[in-house]
Scaffold this active site. Structure first.
Site, mmCIF file in Angstrom:
data_model
loop_
_atom_site.group_PDB
_atom_site.id
_atom_site.type_symbol
_atom_site.label_atom_id
_atom_site.label_comp_id
_atom_site.label_asym_id
_atom_site.label_seq_id
_atom_site.Cartn_x
_atom_site.Cartn_y
_atom_site.Cartn_z
ATOM 1 C CB CYS A 402 -1.002 -0.053 1.148
ATOM 2 S SG CYS A 402 -2.456 0.941 0.772
ATOM 3 C CG HIS A 533 -3.468 -3.643 3.119
ATOM 4 N ND1 HIS A 533 -2.401 -3.220 3.868
ATOM 5 C CD2 HIS A 533 -4.127 -2.531 2.741
ATOM 6 C CE1 HIS A 533 -2.412 -1.901 3.957
ATOM 7 N NE2 HIS A 533 -3.447 -1.453 3.281
ATOM 8 C CD GLU A 535 -1.167 -6.503 4.929
ATOM 9 O OE1 GLU A 535 -0.906 -6.705 3.722
ATOM 10 O OE2 GLU A 535 -1.384 -5.371 5.387
HETATM 11 N N1 GLN Z 1 -1.808 6.585 2.963
HETATM 12 C C1 GLN Z 1 -2.013 5.856 1.750
HETATM 13 C C2 GLN Z 1 -3.412 6.036 1.210
HETATM 14 O O1 GLN Z 1 -4.308 6.395 1.940
HETATM 15 C C3 GLN Z 1 -1.722 4.387 1.954
HETATM 16 C C4 GLN Z 1 -2.660 3.701 2.882
HETATM 17 C C5 GLN Z 1 -2.160 2.385 3.378
HETATM 18 O O2 GLN Z 1 -0.976 2.116 3.352
HETATM 19 N N2 GLN Z 1 -3.053 1.551 3.873
HETATM 20 O O3 GLN Z 1 -3.652 5.804 0.050
#
Ligand code: GLN
Length: 558
Positions: A402, A533, A535
């Site tokens: 992410c 994600h 994970e």
């Molecule tokens: N801050 C970034 C976004 O909002 C990544 C979010 C995250 O890593 N879950 O897109």
């Protein structure tokens, strides 16, 4: 008003109602109630019973999405997109199941639906009261979860500890359910039995006190999980039986263990599933189906080599203590893939702030692989960018999740494309080139301060481009992965980035969002970023293919 339908619907009752197990905490928190709950669910599932697991959090927050991870630990996103407590992740991992939104509630969410129903006149002019209307809404949700899962057993963990003011309405719900159908409800208390160093003897008094506090809410424990630094002995089991009104065989030993995955097996040594089945009138088979679990545990103990992984993030400390809970799912996902490959993972948390300046970067050489997990905001970002650059230019396997992917794209734009005044909109919205921009619908949400549960959340489908590392790892053409973000790769820059060597290997079904980025194998042993994600879908008995590919690459690092 809508006319009432005169049609009669034939109700087919196919199944009798499920049994309910409530898990409450004794006087001390942080003694592994979530893992104990996951383990109880696991041993019951091994009885061929259909188990669903719920969590109640006593917070006013409507969901876990607005809580700071250093205070509350990881925010676990369900496939539905609901932002929940990390225990939901534990249940999903232990049970090998996706759980629906109805399985998670907070005080805030319960009050919110009661108030909304009141506004919709659903209480038909009645005076709506904290008792019984709040516990009744809690009970409605518990029963709905059972129906949705077609469960034999609904297991409900009540967050916090007995005696806390915030728990009272949930204990009241348990009391009401138990008095409605006494034989369908069992209560398990997870209680800590300390062994004070000065006397070296296991003490039962805190448990006795906790049971008394529980009793004062009209709720009685049927089973006590005796957490402690060592196993509880027969003498203390009997003492607890006498003072706490449970049978000695219903006091289950739960000593500290080196691996949480031993816990279901330990519980079975004390016949937990047999005792619970007997309490609830469920059939019990002595030969429970724990083979796959046992094999996983054996694999985790018979590793042949070590793989050293650094997780570079920013949410690591509270006062003098280091937190590992914030990246719990990442940690577990690494373990499952490492065990699958016969390796012991050695995971080090590194604060990205340490790499902002100075020459600590060379320390990264000692790791076989680097992960930059999800994150938000500006703090520590420069450190992460330097770490990513180091991993890219020193051929260290890199896995960006992410934020870790977004920053990998930014690093590439800065250092390979040599773009000036380039940033992500989250860090510097005034930069000339925003290679990571805010998603259109998110701009409106932020302007309206609509911040809770409003990110791009939950599972979405995406397509994999053939002949990429993504295709190699997944061995599929489409995937479904879970998300939690407001920003995305700005598609204006995709052509330039691709011309410079980056590959956007997974793209959302509508073709609009870049879901995964990678460098070709010829130029880097493993350099991959995911907007999602992965994970959150890694399971002990089913490791995630991307983590497995990453660990494999890390293990073969020169
Ligand atoms: N801050 C970034 C976004 O909002 C990544 C979010 C995250 O890593 N879950 O897109």
């Amino acid at each position: 008003m809508a006319k009432q339908s005169t049609k009669t619907t034939k109700l087919t009752v196919t199944k009798k109602s499920p049994k309910y197990i409530f898990i409450v905490g004794g006087v001390m928190s942080g003694v592994g109630k979530g893992i104990a709950s996951s383990s109880i669910a696991t041993v019951l599932q091994a009885q061929n019973l259909k188990v669903t697991a719920m969590k109640i959090d006593p917070y006013i927050n409507v969901d876990a999405g607005t809580m700071n991870p250093t205070e509350h630990g990881e925010c676990f996103v369900l496939a539905s997109g609901l932002e929940t407590d990390q225990d939901m992740g534990n249940y999903e991992r232990f049970l090998g199941q996706d759980l629906p939104s109805i399985n998670y509630m907070t005080t805030g969410s319960v009050y919110l639906s009661v108030v909304q129903k009141e506004r919709n006149l659903e209480y038909k002019g009645k005076c709506v009261e904290v008792v019984p209307d709040i516990p009744l809404e809690v009970i409605r949700r518990i029963k709905a979860a059972g129906t949705e899962a077609k469960a034999d057993i609904v297991q409900v963990e009540v967050g916090g500890t007995v005696g806390e003011y915030q728990n009272v309405l949930f204990l009241e719900a348990i009391r009401m359910m138990k008095s409605e159908t006494p034989t369908d409800v069992a209560v398990v208390m997870v209680s800590y039995l300390p062994v004070p160093g000065s006397i070296g003897e296991m003490k039962t008094k805190p448990t006795q006190t906790a049971v008394r506090m529980l009793n004062s809410a009209g709720v009685f424990a049927d089973v006590i999980i005796a957490r402690g630094p060592v196993a509880i002995d027969q003498k203390r089991k009997e003492k607890i039986a006498t003072f706490c009104n449970v049978k000695p065989e219903n006091v289950i030993s739960a000593p500290d263990v080196s691996s949480i995955y031993d816990i279901p097996l330990n519980f079975e040594r004390d016949n937990l599933s047999r005792q619970l089945c007997s309490l609830l009138g469920l059939p019990y088979k002595a030969k429970a189906d724990m083979k796959a679990w046992q094999q996983f545990v054996n694999r985790s103990k018979n590793t042949k080599g070590v793989v050293k992984i650094a997780v570079v993030g920013k949410y690591f400390s509270t006062g003098d203590f280091v937190l590992s809970d914030v990246y719990l799912s990442v940690l577990e996902a690494i373990k499952y893939s490492a065990y699958k490959l016969g390796l012991k993972p050695e995971i080090t948390y590194r604060s990205s702030l340490d790499f902002e300046e100075g020459n600590k970067l060379a320390e990264l050489k000692k790791y076989d692989g680097i992960i930059v997990p999800g994150g938000f905001g500006r703090t520590g970002v420069e450190g992460k960018l330097r770490v990513i650059e180091y991993a890219r230019t020193h051929q260290i396997p890199y896995f960006g999740i992410c934020y870790g992917m977004q920053l990998a794209v930014l690093e590439y734009a800065r250092n390979v494309l040599k773009m000036k005044s380039v940033s992500t909109e989250e860090i510097d919205p005034k930069a000339d080139h925003l290679v990571i921009g805010i998603m259109d619908d998110q701009r409106e949400k932020i302007a309206a301060q609509d911040m809770g549960g409003s990110m791009r959340l939950g599972a979405f489908e995406a397509n994999i481009k053939p002949k990429t590392q993504a295709a190699d790892a997944y061995k599929a053409t489409t995937i479904t992965e879970r998300h939690r973000h407001r920003y995305e790769v700005n598609t204006q820059y995709v052509d330039d980035l691709e011309a410079a060597g980056l590959i956007f290997s997974v793209v959302s079904s509508d073709g609009r969002l870049m879901e995964m980025v990678e460098l070709p194998k010829e130029s880097h042993p493993f350099f991959i970023g995911t907007q999602f994600h992965p994970e959150l879908q890694a399971r002990p008995l089913c490791p995630h293919p991307l983590f497995t590919a990453f660990i494999k690459a890390a293990a073969s690092k020169k």
